[in-house]
Design a protein around this motif. Structure first.
Motif, PDB file in Angstrom:
ATOM      1  N   SER A 105      40.386  12.364 -71.140  1.00 31.79           N
ATOM      2  CA  SER A 105      41.619  11.562 -71.182  1.00 31.79           C
ATOM      3  C   SER A 105      42.814  12.507 -71.042  1.00 31.79           C
ATOM      4  CB  SER A 105      41.667  10.774 -72.485  1.00 31.79           C
ATOM      5  OG  SER A 105      41.751  11.654 -73.610  1.00 31.79           O
ATOM      6  N   VAL A 106      43.340  13.042 -72.094  1.00 29.52           N
ATOM      7  CA  VAL A 106      44.498  13.958 -72.029  1.00 29.52           C
ATOM      8  C   VAL A 106      44.122  15.317 -71.445  1.00 29.52           C
ATOM      9  CG1 VAL A 106      45.690  12.848 -73.949  1.00 29.52           C
ATOM     10  CG2 VAL A 106      44.127  14.748 -74.412  1.00 29.52           C
ATOM     11  N   THR A 107      42.805  15.592 -71.323  1.00 25.82           N
ATOM     12  CA  THR A 107      42.360  16.871 -70.765  1.00 25.82           C
ATOM     13  C   THR A 107      41.803  16.706 -69.344  1.00 25.82           C
ATOM     14  OG1 THR A 107      40.124  16.527 -71.582  1.00 25.82           O
ATOM     15  CG2 THR A 107      41.673  17.652 -73.068  1.00 25.82           C
ATOM     16  N   ASN A 108      41.870  15.486 -68.812  1.00 22.14           N
ATOM     17  CA  ASN A 108      41.283  15.191 -67.505  1.00 22.14           C
ATOM     18  C   ASN A 108      41.912  16.050 -66.410  1.00 22.14           C
ATOM     19  OD1 ASN A 108      40.794  13.638 -64.903  1.00 22.14           O
ATOM     20  ND2 ASN A 108      39.681  12.348 -66.360  1.00 22.14           N
ATOM     21  N   PRO A 109      41.123  16.544 -65.468  1.00 18.29           N
ATOM     22  CA  PRO A 109      41.694  17.344 -64.362  1.00 18.29           C
ATOM     23  C   PRO A 109      42.754  16.580 -63.561  1.00 18.29           C
ATOM     24  CG  PRO A 109      39.292  17.476 -64.389  1.00 18.29           C
ATOM     25  CD  PRO A 109      39.674  16.416 -65.373  1.00 18.29           C
ATOM     26  N   ASP A 110      42.681  15.256 -63.547  1.00 17.35           N
ATOM     27  CA  ASP A 110      43.596  14.412 -62.766  1.00 17.35           C
ATOM     28  C   ASP A 110      44.859  14.096 -63.559  1.00 17.35           C
ATOM     29  OD1 ASP A 110      43.240  11.201 -61.001  1.00 17.35           O
ATOM     30  OD2 ASP A 110      45.004  12.383 -61.578  1.00 17.35           O
ATOM     31  N   LYS A 116      48.181   8.436 -67.989  1.00 15.91           N
ATOM     32  CA  LYS A 116      47.741   7.141 -68.513  1.00 15.91           C
ATOM     33  C   LYS A 116      47.353   7.267 -69.982  1.00 15.91           C
ATOM     34  CE  LYS A 116      44.106   3.630 -67.985  1.00 15.91           C
ATOM     35  NZ  LYS A 116      43.032   3.088 -67.094  1.00 15.91           N
ATOM     36  N   ALA A 117      46.647   8.336 -70.307  1.00 10.80           N
ATOM     37  CA  ALA A 117      46.194   8.542 -71.690  1.00 10.80           C
ATOM     38  C   ALA A 117      47.388   8.777 -72.613  1.00 10.80           C
ATOM     39  CB  ALA A 117      45.236   9.726 -71.737  1.00 10.80           C
ATOM     40  N   VAL A 118      48.322   9.610 -72.173  1.00 10.76           N
ATOM     41  CA  VAL A 118      49.505   9.892 -72.999  1.00 10.76           C
ATOM     42  C   VAL A 118      50.319   8.610 -73.194  1.00 10.76           C
ATOM     43  CG1 VAL A 118      51.717  11.114 -73.065  1.00 10.76           C
ATOM     44  CG2 VAL A 118      49.617  12.347 -72.435  1.00 10.76           C
ATOM     45  N   ARG A 119      50.369   7.777 -72.154  1.00 13.54           N
ATOM     46  CA  ARG A 119      51.076   6.497 -72.248  1.00 13.54           C
ATOM     47  C   ARG A 119      50.494   5.661 -73.399  1.00 13.54           C
ATOM     48  NH1 ARG A 119      55.505   5.455 -71.946  1.00 13.54           N
ATOM     49  NH2 ARG A 119      55.109   4.334 -73.890  1.00 13.54           N
ATOM     50  N   HIS A 120      49.146   5.652 -73.499  1.00 12.19           N
ATOM     51  CA  HIS A 120      48.504   4.887 -74.577  1.00 12.19           C
ATOM     52  C   HIS A 120      48.854   5.463 -75.945  1.00 12.19           C
ATOM     53  CE1 HIS A 120      45.613   2.730 -77.033  1.00 12.19           C
ATOM     54  NE2 HIS A 120      45.170   3.875 -77.484  1.00 12.19           N
ATOM     55  N   LEU A 121      48.856   6.791 -76.043  1.00 15.51           N
ATOM     56  CA  LEU A 121      49.183   7.408 -77.334  1.00 15.51           C
ATOM     57  C   LEU A 121      50.611   7.056 -77.746  1.00 15.51           C
ATOM     58  CD1 LEU A 121      47.591  10.963 -76.789  1.00 15.51           C
ATOM     59  CD2 LEU A 121      46.495   8.857 -77.609  1.00 15.51           C
ATOM     60  N   LEU A 122      51.527   7.058 -76.776  1.00 16.22           N
ATOM     61  CA  LEU A 122      52.917   6.705 -77.075  1.00 16.22           C
ATOM     62  C   LEU A 122      53.033   5.227 -77.434  1.00 16.22           C
ATOM     63  CD1 LEU A 122      54.662   8.778 -74.241  1.00 16.22           C
ATOM     64  CD2 LEU A 122      54.493   9.349 -76.691  1.00 16.22           C
ATOM     65  N   ASP A 123      52.224   4.388 -76.789  1.00 17.23           N
ATOM     66  CA  ASP A 123      52.201   2.954 -77.141  1.00 17.23           C
ATOM     67  C   ASP A 123      51.759   2.770 -78.590  1.00 17.23           C
ATOM     68  OD1 ASP A 123      50.957   1.767 -73.870  1.00 17.23           O
ATOM     69  OD2 ASP A 123      52.955   2.428 -74.560  1.00 17.23           O
ATOM     70  N   CYS A 124      50.835   3.637 -79.038  1.00 13.86           N
ATOM     71  CA  CYS A 124      50.374   3.542 -80.420  1.00 13.86           C
ATOM     72  C   CYS A 124      51.488   3.907 -81.400  1.00 13.86           C
ATOM     73  CB  CYS A 124      49.153   4.432 -80.630  1.00 13.86           C
ATOM     74  SG  CYS A 124      47.665   3.780 -79.852  1.00 13.86           S
ATOM     75  N   ALA A 162      49.818  17.399 -73.999  1.00  9.70           N
ATOM     76  CA  ALA A 162      49.813  15.984 -74.400  1.00  9.70           C
ATOM     77  C   ALA A 162      50.203  15.837 -75.868  1.00  9.70           C
ATOM     78  CB  ALA A 162      48.434  15.391 -74.164  1.00  9.70           C
ATOM     79  N   LEU A 163      49.645  16.704 -76.715  1.00  5.70           N
ATOM     80  CA  LEU A 163      49.938  16.604 -78.153  1.00  5.70           C
ATOM     81  C   LEU A 163      51.419  16.833 -78.421  1.00  5.70           C
ATOM     82  CD1 LEU A 163      46.849  18.508 -79.666  1.00  5.70           C
ATOM     83  CD2 LEU A 163      47.307  16.039 -79.771  1.00  5.70           C
ATOM     84  N   SER A 164      52.021  17.779 -77.723  1.00  2.00           N
ATOM     85  CA  SER A 164      53.447  18.047 -78.008  1.00  2.00           C
ATOM     86  C   SER A 164      54.310  16.888 -77.508  1.00  2.00           C
ATOM     87  CB  SER A 164      53.884  19.368 -77.398  1.00  2.00           C
ATOM     88  OG  SER A 164      53.931  19.269 -76.008  1.00  2.00           O
ATOM     89  N   THR A 165      53.909  16.240 -76.403  1.00  2.00           N
ATOM     90  CA  THR A 165      54.655  15.066 -75.930  1.00  2.00           C
ATOM     91  C   THR A 165      54.637  13.970 -76.989  1.00  2.00           C
ATOM     92  OG1 THR A 165      53.999  15.559 -73.664  1.00  2.00           O
ATOM     93  CG2 THR A 165      54.764  13.309 -74.109  1.00  2.00           C
TER      94      THR A 165
END
Ligand code: LRH
Ligand code: MN
Length: 388
Positions: A105-110, A116-124, A162-165
């Motif tokens: 997810s946050v570590t995906n090469p893409d 997309k994963a960070v978006r979900h974390l921010l939604d949480c 991702a974590l710092s974002t």
């Protein structure tokens, strides 16, 4: 000097947070056994969690998992919980069930998948703003299955970014809790595999980033109480996900497989002042009740934590310190074992009566008829589950 009254005071304010997902159908990759009366939505999960608090007096909050507990109006969910005498606790993100997250997810090469994963974390975090929750708990299934599949270092860079974002997005007293796990579903590398990796990322992020110790997430033979003592000393222990296991991440009732280990863990918590008023360690359960009735299993689990805590509080700290400084190995061990071998059930029964509760929560719940009522009422609809 053993202080039973002092122990009761601490036990009276003990708070154990329940996992909403333990009230839904959950199990193993081989089979999830559906049970009659299981909740169909977050409101019914919260109603079941309120039963556990009603009979134990020690479980006033329920942790949510997004999207498993997604609702249109979180304030309405808060109101419903309040009406039932409980509150909404930790918000758990879920970036481990979407097809896009096959390679992480946050570590995906893409980068698009990472966004997309960070978006979900921010939604949480948006959900936390509505539920008033303090903690965002992050567990990443991210990892690899074969050597060479991806760069271990590059994945750590992506994770840190991702974590710092997410950390920057936190406000007020909000905290980020980073949970580690040795393996599964990844079987070669896991990007947050152990306490050291979580601790290092939390140190880099800042004071509001803490480690979550899930008692089922270690290699067999790991001395978990050492990890707990170390993180408490560093003021980096944010939360526990309590459960027990005989082999891997079995997610069985806490204290069922190894009550002595649970006692040793809680002794380190007590010794470090982790149960003192005002300390901010979240004591949560994270279990799945595949074959046993779910509400009684949660009640029993809360009681198991209370019993281990009571024993830890009854350790004669003075006698222990004296034996330790005298190098009296057997004497020191005996002090701890005396507490562990103390039957604390009468003390807890007395405390429950003093709190206006039935001394035997399991029997009281069985007599309440709630189990039969939900089987009769909850007909139709789709039972809640892991949707794995
Ligand atoms: C991962 C885990 C995590 C939750 C999940 C339900 O194994 O412990 O805490 O998100 O279980
Ligand atoms: Mn967990």
């Amino acid at each position: 000097m053993i202080d039973r009254a002092g122990a009761k005071q601490v036990l009276r304010r003990q708070r154990i947070e329940l996992p909403s997902w333990a009230f839904g159908n959950s199990g193993t990759r081989f089979k999830v056994f559906a049970q009659a009366g299981v909740p169909r939505d977050p409101y019914e999960k919260i109603a079941d969690a309120a039963q556990v608090h009603a009979f134990t007096g020690a479980a006033p909050t329920v942790a949510l998992h997004i999207p498993w507990d997604r609702v249109d109006d979180y304030r309405q969910l808060v109101a419903s919980a309040t009406e039932l005498g409980i509150g909404l606790g930790t918000i758990n993100a879920n970036v481990f069930q979407d097809d896009d997250y096959k390679l992480g997810s946050v570590t995906n090469p893409d980068p698009a998948v990472r966004r997309k994963a960070v978006r979900h974390l921010l939604d949480c975090v948006d959900v936390m703003d509505q539920t008033g929750s303090r903690d965002l708990k992050l567990w990443f299934a991210d990892g690899t299955n074969y050597p060479g599949q991806d760069s271990i270092r590059a994945r750590q860079d992506r994770l840190a970014e991702a974590l710092s974002t997410v950390y920057e997005r936190l406000s007020g007293g909000q905290r980020l809790i980073l949970e580690y796990k040795l393996f599964e579903p990844a079987f070669y590398t896991t990007d947050v595999p152990d306490w050291g990796t979580s601790y290092a990322h939390c140190l880099q992020l800042g004071d509001r980033a803490k480690v979550c110790v899930d008692t089922g997430h270690h290699a067999p033979g790991t001395n978990i109480e050492f990890i707990v003592a170390f993180l408490l000393r560093a003021d980096k222990l944010g939360a526990f996900d309590f459960n027990s296991r005989f082999y891997a991440d079995d997610d069985l009732m806490v204290g069922a497989a190894d009550p002595f280990q649970l006692f040793r863990i809680l002794f380190e918590v007590v010794s470090a002042g982790g149960l003192d008023a005002g300390t901010e360690i979240a004591f949560m359960l994270d279990q799945c009740h595949n074959i046993e009735p779910k509400i009684p299993a949660q009640i029993r689990s809360v009681m198991n934590v209370q019993e281990a805590t009571a024993k830890a509080l009854l350790v004669d700290a003075e006698a222990l310190a004296a034996a330790q400084s005298a190098g009296d190995v057997l004497g020191a061990n005996a002090v701890l074992m005396d507490a562990y071998n103390t039957d604390v059930r009468p003390l807890l029964a007395e405390l429950r009566v003093a709190q206006g509760l039935d001394p035997d929560p399991m029997a009281a719940y069985a007599r309440s008829g709630y189990a039969q009522r939900i089987v009769a009422d909850r007909v139709g609809g789709t039972q809640a589950g892991w949707n794995a």
